[in-house]
Design an enzyme around this catalytic site. Sequence first.
Site, PDB file in Angstrom:
ATOM      1  CD  GLU A   1      64.477  25.789  21.513  1.00 31.77           C
ATOM      2  OE1 GLU A   1      63.427  25.716  22.134  1.00 31.77           O
ATOM      3  OE2 GLU A   1      65.031  24.815  20.964  1.00 31.77           O
ATOM      4  CG  LEU A   2      66.264  32.953  25.180  1.00 28.56           C
ATOM      5  CD1 LEU A   2      67.616  33.636  25.143  1.00 28.56           C
ATOM      6  CD2 LEU A   2      65.143  33.976  25.222  1.00 28.56           C
ATOM      7  CG  ASP A   3      66.825  31.296  28.629  1.00 31.90           C
ATOM      8  OD1 ASP A   3      68.036  31.563  28.731  1.00 31.90           O
ATOM      9  OD2 ASP A   3      65.934  32.147  28.776  1.00 31.90           O
ATOM     10  CB  ALA A   4      66.317  25.615  24.676  1.00 36.05           C
TER      11      ALA A   4
ATOM     12  N   GLY B   1      63.370  32.976  29.427  1.00 35.63           N
ATOM     13  CA  GLY B   1      63.167  34.344  28.945  1.00 35.63           C
ATOM     14  C   GLY B   1      63.310  35.388  30.033  1.00 35.63           C
TER      15      GLY B   1
END
Lengths: 286, 286, 286, 286
Positions: free
Chosen positions: B228-231, B203
């Site tokens: 999915e953010l940064d995943a 994030g």
Amino acid sequence: MNKNTAILVIHCPDQPGIVTNVTKFIHDNNGNVINLEQHVDRENVRFFMRIEWELTGFNIPKEKISDYFETLIVKNYDMKWRFYFSDYKPRMALFVSQQMHCAYDILSRYHAGEWNVEIPVIIGNHEEVKTLARQMKIDFHHVVITKDNKAEQEAQQKELLKKYKIDFLVLAKYMQVLSDDFVSLYPNKIINIHHSFLPAFPGAKPYHSAYERGVKIIGATGHYVTSELDAGPIIEQDIIRINHTDTIRDLIRKGKDLEKIVLARAIYSHLNRKVSVYKNRAIVYR
Amino acid sequence: MNKNTAILVIHCPDQPGIVTNVTKFIHDNNGNVINLEQHVDRENVRFFMRIEWELTGFNIPKEKISDYFETLIVKNYDMKWRFYFSDYKPRMALFVSQQMHCAYDILSRYHAGEWNVEIPVIIGNHEEVKTLARQMKIDFHHVVITKDNKAEQEAQQKELLKKYKIDFLVLAKYMQVLSDDFVSLYPNKIINIHHSFLPAFPGAKPYHSAYERGVKIIGATGHYVTSELDAGPIIEQDIIRINHTDTIRDLIRKGKDLEKIVLARAIYSHLNRKVSVYKNRAIVYR
Amino acid sequence: MNKNTAILVIHCPDQPGIVTNVTKFIHDNNGNVINLEQHVDRENVRFFMRIEWELTGFNIPKEKISDYFETLIVKNYDMKWRFYFSDYKPRMALFVSQQMHCAYDILSRYHAGEWNVEIPVIIGNHEEVKTLARQMKIDFHHVVITKDNKAEQEAQQKELLKKYKIDFLVLAKYMQVLSDDFVSLYPNKIINIHHSFLPAFPGAKPYHSAYERGVKIIGATGHYVTSELDAGPIIEQDIIRINHTDTIRDLIRKGKDLEKIVLARAIYSHLNRKVSVYKNRAIVYR
Amino acid sequence: MNKNTAILVIHCPDQPGIVTNVTKFIHDNNGNVINLEQHVDRENVRFFMRIEWELTGFNIPKEKISDYFETLIVKNYDMKWRFYFSDYKPRMALFVSQQMHCAYDILSRYHAGEWNVEIPVIIGNHEEVKTLARQMKIDFHHVVITKDNKAEQEAQQKELLKKYKIDFLVLAKYMQVLSDDFVSLYPNKIINIHHSFLPAFPGAKPYHSAYERGVKIIGATGHYVTSELDAGPIIEQDIIRINHTDTIRDLIRKGKDLEKIVLARAIYSHLNRKVSVYKNRAIVYR
């Protein structure tokens, strides 16, 4: 080694003149500064310093330095301070489990006289280390903690720590969570090794999580224990590259080497009075 | 460089004979293998391989290899596969913001001919890069996304990607979250650089968080973008040591160098068809 | 661990079909490949491969595999090859001096069963390790080499190596130069740890030289011993950053940790049959 | 940035009281120390310090500080000292060849305003950089040096350096050896990047030598130029792991990234007055 020095580790709200006044206190009393590190945390407007000077020829007697420094300096600066003599050997308790790689590494260094430390006692929930402890003339106490007996067993551990006049604890893969009550007795005096690059993968099975996530690097973290799990001040971290051919077993194997080196470095910094903690961050002097 | 080779990147349930049969397919048709990497993921009982062979003298015509391979091999092994020719220049779209260090680094490499890539278009929410783009004969499109116009602006971006026949996207500090819909059009084809050692500090503002937590090392992560953010799957990570004298500004400064190197390495691996993804983990061949 | 596999480590002039034919030999006889690494050294037009397969269910009896492979494959390719069974425990002799950190580290790993190795004998010019050796049921032989008795003492060492059926030697800070004659008996079978980043600072006192030169990083190198001092094939290297506040003592202290980790990694690679040597360069498989 | 500070970088024979007296000089005149690093080189009994203080409110006028400091402090300690104001922009000349990766990296940082520096002139033996220089409003001078014209061409370069009031030079892969005479005009003011981990592989073709030697790690070194080739004080070094699948081309590719980062860090340290040289060793403050 064989040094006869005094060490001050201080922090206080930043203001002009601190360095001058502290060094003047030492210089005016015929002390020779051999090490000085200071910096100002602009974010928190806070001054940090570690200073070491030779005691030979110092005008103030050893037993009175602390008193004089408090009267002449500390009060003027609202200072947090710790004061040490380098000829004192800190007394360490070693907490171990059946995962012995870190404990072996520490005991090898102890046996070789690598560190200025005294280890009078090892406390373990497995007896694996017993023979080795006996050879090194370290007392071993077998304390097994279960869900039901935690309070009384910790009480026994506290007794032992008192009896052996322990200054600080090292959890060498101890694999047990200490109670808040216990932790609060040794603030910034319990060193743990966590087998991940914190804050990534706190808690149990970090190598399994690292494998799952497909990271390209694994790490280890040496930190002081606080009441929040794996969230205490970080003293030292290091990493090693991994690749897709590494199984979880490989991560564990590669990680073990990291763990012992990182823990050893954290202990070394602690022993040499190089760590200062403020707002859960560890300042680690060179 | 100047190579005339074919590259197969495959994975399938593990079973005996895959290596033999794939290499036999190439050898029997007079191809010379110049690179082969394989490994078996024991956890998932899955076989992975990347194989590259010279096309000069290969008996099957270029345009038919894919068809033959599918018929003779793929079907027998329930194989996921991708097939490439090294003489094709992948077409990349560069997404930028006003944080230009990664973009400059990529464009320098492009200008120097360091990579086998074509960059026909840069898309940015700031015009900073416009002049440089013009000099390098790269089209620049100014697309500013706000809360209100995201859908239509993304529609325009998709149009541009189609128009320029884009194979993959690089988000060089683009600082915008793409919609799931957009991401799903380019699976494992959007490379992002995140300025932390994931999964630590996902994030916003990872350097601020790193400073707060008092870590001794900061990192950067090049990964494929997923919903999915940064995943998404991690292609490359690296780290640099920091110390207590470093301010957040220093972390940002030191981190920038990491970011550009890590992103460049991730792009290099992607361009050279060295990345394979399975269960959100990236296998990165040498 | 507990594996029942066969391992081939080969190299030969590059030509098409080697991978196919070797894997076919295994596959046709019902062997399942669990690891294959190959690459071609373009400079030397030389093919290198390490391949490991499960023996359970393999059609050729263990004692005949070597013979069959030689007849069916080796001759066709002018191949250099070594063949191993993973259920055999290599027998290692440990050579030590009074600098014990590497020896302690190796013995800890041995005691913990970390490696697939048998250490029947330790040979040392100091008796420091005697007690520890006895506890681990390892024979210790005290062999002191002076200028005058080198030939006869080495003769005794050779006797011991024969008697204990030693496969390879580890010089754990042995600090003695072996005679060419001795070295020639164990080609690529004597592992030494040198306390510098070779080829920088070969010979004596590398930490002193590193200090003098003002390098910002120090290293350690695990290598096979050849007749030329510190010039043998490099198996593993690693480094650690230093700074101007580090004294020579600090370099020695920091270096010790490097030395033990680097030596351990080199031994691990050797034990797992992952090292191949060609033209004084070590190929180290993953 | 935007700071209004004074910086002193000093060294002298060690004796008691230096820190006190220097900080007292600043404190008594109403200066606030914001950075102080000191250490004593025990080997050479030499004291080193870098100290920075805020000028706002400082009692001594800027133009007189230097004079006062010399009179009141320097003479008493046989001190070597340099004195700087942080609001001055050092003037740098960039020397380039056709290998542009380091130059591009530096110019990107310059364009982005990353550093407190003025680059009025680029001098090159190739015209590659001309267009880019023009856009950044940097003068470009094409100076080609051959065996026959070295003396006169260097004379021209010296003229240019004088004309542009150059404070220090950066050789960004300049690939030419400067004459002793030239070097002596800019002591510890010419920064070079060498593409190896010095003292390993000095001179030409270090990547080829690294490949031949089979090292497992390659490096780069940023150093001041002295009359002895690749033997000047080392400001910064870093490394990257390589493996046996890397060709010389791969080493060159991987090395380029190292070179630009290491050179940039060396320049940063120089620009921020963090480097002090004594006996050919560079002290690099944090």
